[in-house]
Write an enzyme that holds these catalytic residues in place. Sequence first.
Site, PDB file in Angstrom:
ATOM      1  N   ASP A   7     178.783  88.449 -32.085  1.00 28.42           N
ATOM      2  CA  ASP A   7     179.952  88.329 -31.512  1.00 28.42           C
ATOM      3  C   ASP A   7     180.761  89.311 -32.407  1.00 28.42           C
ATOM      4  O   ASP A   7     181.485  88.979 -33.258  1.00 28.42           O
ATOM      5  CB  ASP A   7     180.600  86.896 -31.621  1.00 28.42           C
ATOM      6  CG  ASP A   7     182.224  86.576 -31.097  1.00 28.42           C
ATOM      7  OD1 ASP A   7     182.316  87.619 -30.169  1.00 28.42           O
ATOM      8  OD2 ASP A   7     182.931  85.950 -31.780  1.00 28.42           O
ATOM      9  N   GLU A  68     178.322  90.753 -27.555  1.00 31.13           N
ATOM     10  CA  GLU A  68     179.030  90.629 -26.436  1.00 31.13           C
ATOM     11  C   GLU A  68     179.558  91.917 -25.884  1.00 31.13           C
ATOM     12  O   GLU A  68     180.044  92.713 -26.593  1.00 31.13           O
ATOM     13  CB  GLU A  68     180.105  89.569 -26.917  1.00 31.13           C
ATOM     14  CG  GLU A  68     181.282  89.151 -25.810  1.00 31.13           C
ATOM     15  CD  GLU A  68     182.311  88.280 -26.534  1.00 31.13           C
ATOM     16  OE1 GLU A  68     182.397  87.183 -26.657  1.00 31.13           O
ATOM     17  OE2 GLU A  68     183.385  88.844 -27.126  1.00 31.13           O
ATOM     18  N   ASP A 141     183.687  82.234 -34.314  1.00 34.13           N
ATOM     19  CA  ASP A 141     182.841  83.513 -34.103  1.00 34.13           C
ATOM     20  C   ASP A 141     181.257  83.266 -34.291  1.00 34.13           C
ATOM     21  O   ASP A 141     180.677  84.001 -33.520  1.00 34.13           O
ATOM     22  CB  ASP A 141     183.349  84.700 -34.933  1.00 34.13           C
ATOM     23  CG  ASP A 141     184.756  84.772 -34.911  1.00 34.13           C
ATOM     24  OD1 ASP A 141     185.342  85.620 -34.036  1.00 34.13           O
ATOM     25  OD2 ASP A 141     185.431  84.199 -35.756  1.00 34.13           O
TER      26      ASP A 141
END
Length: 179
Positions: A7, A68, A141
Amino acid sequence: MRVLGVDPGLTRCGVGVVEGVAGRPLTMLGVGVVRTPMDADLSHRLLAVEQGIEQWLDEHRPEFVAVERVFSQHNVRTVMGTAQASAVAMLCAARRGLPVALHTPSEVKAAVTGTGRADKAQVGAMVTRLLRLSAPPKPADAADALALAICHIWRAPAQNRLQQAVARHTVNATKGRTA
């Protein structure tokens, strides 16, 4: 299949490693964040992200890296930092010859919660449940990185079948033209 989920972020870059196959219980092998000081020079922050991701790759030896996909935000400065951290993660994977998959936030949310509009708490709760953890990973996160890895494990078989079908179609179409 062992997947490192990333992330991306400059201040906190979530990382998580999940192992398993679609349709079977998954196992978390590690979760955390790579942190950089907000007051450091951008080049030093990117270097710290790179060193942190390399350490995770060395320690866990994933077969895939799921990152991501950067999406449009109103805050250009935030999206730039996210994109830069994302590029570092992809570079680290490419350097090792590891395949990289990009998943949008809504794809990840839909994969782990059933809805692409889930909030952070819902994602954290489902990651906790799916990986049989005693509590949601903190910060968010870290939970998001695990969700990315889970999403990739679950989506990879279908994506592979689709890519193979497209490749077969391309080969057959090419053969038809040369005959």
